[in-house]
Design a protein around this motif. Structure first.
Motif, PDB file in Angstrom:
ATOM      1  N   ARG A 166       0.830  -1.203   0.000  1.00 48.05           N
ATOM      2  CA  ARG A 166       0.000   0.000   0.000  1.00 48.05           C
ATOM      3  C   ARG A 166       0.869   1.260   0.000  1.00 48.05           C
ATOM      4  NH1 ARG A 166      -4.615   1.929   4.445  1.00 48.05           N
ATOM      5  NH2 ARG A 166      -4.380   4.157   4.018  1.00 48.05           N
ATOM      6  N   SER A 167       0.380   2.281  -0.680  1.00 50.49           N
ATOM      7  CA  SER A 167       1.037   3.581  -0.680  1.00 50.49           C
ATOM      8  C   SER A 167       0.433   4.462   0.417  1.00 50.49           C
ATOM      9  CB  SER A 167       0.863   4.262  -2.043  1.00 50.49           C
ATOM     10  OG  SER A 167       1.455   5.533  -2.045  1.00 50.49           O
ATOM     11  N   TRP A 168       1.311   5.193   1.121  1.00 53.33           N
ATOM     12  CA  TRP A 168       0.892   6.086   2.196  1.00 53.33           C
ATOM     13  C   TRP A 168       1.343   7.508   1.878  1.00 53.33           C
ATOM     14  CZ3 TRP A 168      -1.827   4.258   6.478  1.00 53.33           C
ATOM     15  CH2 TRP A 168      -1.867   2.864   6.621  1.00 53.33           C
ATOM     16  N   THR A 169       0.492   8.486   2.183  1.00 59.31           N
ATOM     17  CA  THR A 169       0.893   9.882   2.051  1.00 59.31           C
ATOM     18  C   THR A 169       1.439  10.359   3.394  1.00 59.31           C
ATOM     19  OG1 THR A 169      -1.223  10.831   2.744  1.00 59.31           O
ATOM     20  CG2 THR A 169      -0.969  10.243   0.401  1.00 59.31           C
ATOM     21  N   PRO A 170       2.308  11.367   3.381  1.00 58.42           N
ATOM     22  CA  PRO A 170       2.792  11.911   4.656  1.00 58.42           C
ATOM     23  C   PRO A 170       1.660  12.361   5.575  1.00 58.42           C
ATOM     24  CG  PRO A 170       4.144  12.715   2.854  1.00 58.42           C
ATOM     25  CD  PRO A 170       2.991  11.978   2.233  1.00 58.42           C
ATOM     26  N   VAL A 255       9.685 -13.794   3.730  1.00 55.93           N
ATOM     27  CA  VAL A 255       9.367 -13.486   2.335  1.00 55.93           C
ATOM     28  C   VAL A 255      10.331 -12.422   1.817  1.00 55.93           C
ATOM     29  CG1 VAL A 255       6.920 -14.034   2.669  1.00 55.93           C
ATOM     30  CG2 VAL A 255       7.717 -11.667   2.941  1.00 55.93           C
ATOM     31  N   ASP A 256      10.322 -12.246   0.504  1.00 53.71           N
ATOM     32  CA  ASP A 256      11.099 -11.216  -0.160  1.00 53.71           C
ATOM     33  C   ASP A 256      10.326  -9.900  -0.082  1.00 53.71           C
ATOM     34  OD1 ASP A 256      12.362  -9.497  -1.952  1.00 53.71           O
ATOM     35  OD2 ASP A 256      12.730 -11.050  -3.450  1.00 53.71           O
ATOM     36  N   ALA A 257      10.915  -8.898   0.594  1.00 57.30           N
ATOM     37  CA  ALA A 257      10.238  -7.615   0.796  1.00 57.30           C
ATOM     38  C   ALA A 257      10.769  -6.523  -0.122  1.00 57.30           C
ATOM     39  CB  ALA A 257      10.403  -7.164   2.242  1.00 57.30           C
ATOM     40  N   SER A 258      11.567  -6.878  -1.118  1.00 57.03           N
ATOM     41  CA  SER A 258      12.241  -5.854  -1.909  1.00 57.03           C
ATOM     42  C   SER A 258      11.276  -4.987  -2.709  1.00 57.03           C
ATOM     43  CB  SER A 258      13.271  -6.488  -2.840  1.00 57.03           C
ATOM     44  OG  SER A 258      12.693  -7.457  -3.691  1.00 57.03           O
ATOM     45  N   ARG A 259      10.083  -5.478  -2.983  1.00 55.86           N
ATOM     46  CA  ARG A 259       9.100  -4.698  -3.734  1.00 55.86           C
ATOM     47  C   ARG A 259       8.019  -4.100  -2.828  1.00 55.86           C
ATOM     48  NH1 ARG A 259      11.143  -3.500  -8.792  1.00 55.86           N
ATOM     49  NH2 ARG A 259      11.977  -5.374  -9.804  1.00 55.86           N
ATOM     50  N   TRP A 260       8.159  -4.239  -1.529  1.00 53.23           N
ATOM     51  CA  TRP A 260       7.212  -3.601  -0.625  1.00 53.23           C
ATOM     52  C   TRP A 260       7.335  -2.083  -0.762  1.00 53.23           C
ATOM     53  CZ3 TRP A 260       7.054  -6.388   4.802  1.00 53.23           C
ATOM     54  CH2 TRP A 260       6.627  -7.720   4.617  1.00 53.23           C
ATOM     55  N   ASN A 261       6.228  -1.391  -0.557  1.00 52.06           N
ATOM     56  CA  ASN A 261       6.213   0.052  -0.749  1.00 52.06           C
ATOM     57  C   ASN A 261       6.763   0.747   0.499  1.00 52.06           C
ATOM     58  OD1 ASN A 261       5.435   2.824  -1.078  1.00 52.06           O
ATOM     59  ND2 ASN A 261       3.903   2.162  -2.560  1.00 52.06           N
ATOM     60  N   PRO A 262       7.857   1.527   0.357  1.00 54.91           N
ATOM     61  CA  PRO A 262       8.453   2.166   1.535  1.00 54.91           C
ATOM     62  C   PRO A 262       7.872   3.535   1.848  1.00 54.91           C
ATOM     63  CG  PRO A 262       9.837   2.584  -0.352  1.00 54.91           C
ATOM     64  CD  PRO A 262       8.653   1.757  -0.858  1.00 54.91           C
ATOM     65  N   SER A 263       6.749   3.900   1.215  1.00 56.13           N
ATOM     66  CA  SER A 263       6.201   5.244   1.402  1.00 56.13           C
ATOM     67  C   SER A 263       5.817   5.510   2.848  1.00 56.13           C
ATOM     68  CB  SER A 263       4.979   5.447   0.497  1.00 56.13           C
ATOM     69  OG  SER A 263       3.983   4.473   0.755  1.00 56.13           O
ATOM     70  N   TRP A 264       5.570   4.457   3.617  1.00 57.02           N
ATOM     71  CA  TRP A 264       5.245   4.644   5.027  1.00 57.02           C
ATOM     72  C   TRP A 264       6.424   5.247   5.793  1.00 57.02           C
ATOM     73  CZ3 TRP A 264       8.506   2.287   8.375  1.00 57.02           C
ATOM     74  CH2 TRP A 264       9.292   1.243   7.856  1.00 57.02           C
ATOM     75  N   GLY A 265       7.646   5.113   5.257  1.00 61.43           N
ATOM     76  CA  GLY A 265       8.815   5.690   5.907  1.00 61.43           C
ATOM     77  C   GLY A 265       9.166   7.066   5.373  1.00 61.43           C
TER      78      GLY A 265
END
Length: 410
Positions: A166-170, A255-265
């Motif tokens: 999921r994508s997160w906004t600031p 699991v492989d997390a390389s494609r997880w969305n880092p927008s939460w950070g």
């Protein structure tokens, strides 16, 4: 910016030290000289590979450089368990809370430009911050605002674990944080909170009129010659990249997390870099000087950045988006699948960068800190990296873990 077991930091979790810190004991004589001869290199090879076997680490990249002298640059294990492709030092990796060093640099550049004042209330620049008339920009950068860390919110944690793509906004992240009361009055003590750096990312955007990733590219990455470093706007990671492995999943499977969305950070932990770029960045960060000799920050601003204050954790001090641990200055970072240490020991003119493509820490605690401890015990026994577990730069604490409670700083 970071891991999820304990909600405090070193990043980017995340630490490190400033030799400029008043009252610090002098370095052991001679002035911290470090030599990496073939015997030391072989000891490092053996110790690192032994730790990898014991802790089940898929891949490790290690770079240790002594200015004008020796270096030790190695990669061990695999970057991709599915293909067996070896890890290499020029591969892209997610760096977690090391991101904070870049975001705070942007803020301090705006201070140098006279557009931001460190001791002004954040409400001077941003609306809607609870208690924003009492929280200063400096306190946000120092992790002393008292604002709740959104990555500790149980509902957010459950949502993230259920859908890490999921994508997160600031603003969504801040809304989560602001639903909680402050943990303490501004300035009362130190407590790691990703909320602080997300706010500072928005401050950079507001004052500069640019998206944060664009500002960093033009004013930090390019001047510092960081061609492989970026703040992504989505989940993509440029190749070749290191695959990162995590068990932060509903059933605990790795699991492989390389494609997880880092927008939460985002401004607190979403950046991508390489060992080679971090080798260049860390001396720039610690000195305030660019590779061509120009200044990244004005000397007075850099001195304020390196004014380290106690965190309540043994041997760990924190400045403005930078930390100190037993002589090592910089930051570390952890997020699902990735762990990083990027630090410098000024006494020895030594730079250390470690990347690990797993955060399945288990009984060993932080895997990157485990490797850093192994390396520094051999090469700099007077300055050993030994980061307390409660001071890790965790971005996503486990919901079941009790929050750490640092002692109030004097």
């Amino acid at each position: 910016m970071a891991r999820y077991r304990t909600p405090t930091v070193l990043a980017a979790a995340s630490l490190l030290l400033t030799a400029l810190c008043a009252g610090q004991a002098p370095a052991a004589a001679p002035p911290g000289r470090v030599d990496i001869d073939p015997v030391i290199a072989e000891k490092l090879d053996d110790a690192i590979t032994a730790v990898m076997r014991e802790a089940g680490i898929p891949g490790v990249g290690v770079g240790l450089w002594i200015d004008g002298n020796d270096s030790y640059v190695r990669a061990f294990g695999t970057s991709d368990k599915a293909t067996g492709i070896p890890i290499k030092t020029d591969m892209h990796t997610r760096i977690g809370s090391v991101t904070k060093t870049f975001t705070i640099t942007a803020v301090l550049q705006l201070v140098d430009d006279g557009r931001v004042r460190l001791d002004a209330p954040v409400s001077t620049y941003l609306d809607g911050v609870p208690g924003g008339d009492e929280i200063t920009v400096r306190q946000l950068a120092e992790m002393r605002s008292g604002l709740y860390n959104y990555t500790e919110d149980p509902r957010w944690l459950a949502t993230f674990k259920a859908d890490p793509y999921r994508s997160w906004t600031p603003q969504e992240l801040l809304d989560i944080a602001f639903r909680h009361p402050a943990d303490f009055p501004p300035g009362a003590r130190w407590e790691y909170s990703n909320t602080n750096t997300v706010l500072l990312g928005l401050l950079v955007e507001k004052i500069s009129g640019q998206p944060l990733h664009s500002y960093l590219e033009q004013n930090v990455f390019e001047p510092a010659d960081l061609d492989a470093t970026s703040l992504p706007t989505g989940a993509d990671i440029a190749g070749p990249f290191v695959h990162g492995y995590t068990n932060f999943t509903p059933d605990g499977a790795t699991v492989d997390a390389s494609r997880w969305n880092p927008s939460w950070g985002w401004a607190a932990g979403a950046m991508i870099s390489t060992i080679d770029d971090l080798h260049s960045w860390v001396p720039t960060l610690v000195s305030g000087k660019l590779p061509d000799g120009d200044r990244l920050l004005e000397p007075g601003t850099q001195a304020q950045r390196l004014r380290m204050l106690p965190t309540g954790h043994a041997d760990v001090r924190y400045g403005l988006g930078i930390a100190e641990l037993d002589g090592w200055i910089g930051h570390n970072g952890e997020l699902p699948g990735y762990e990083t240490v990027a630090v410098r020991l000024p006494q020895a003119r030594a730079t250390l960068v470690i990347v690990v493509n797993s955060d399945v820490d288990g009984k060993f605690g932080s895997l990157s800190s485990l490797v850093a401890n192994t390396v520094t015990k051999i090469v700099t026994p007077e300055h050993v990296w030994s980061l307390p577990p409660e001071a890790q730069p965790n971005a996503v604490p486990e919901p079941s873990a009790p929050p750490a409670s640092p002692e109030p700083s004097s």
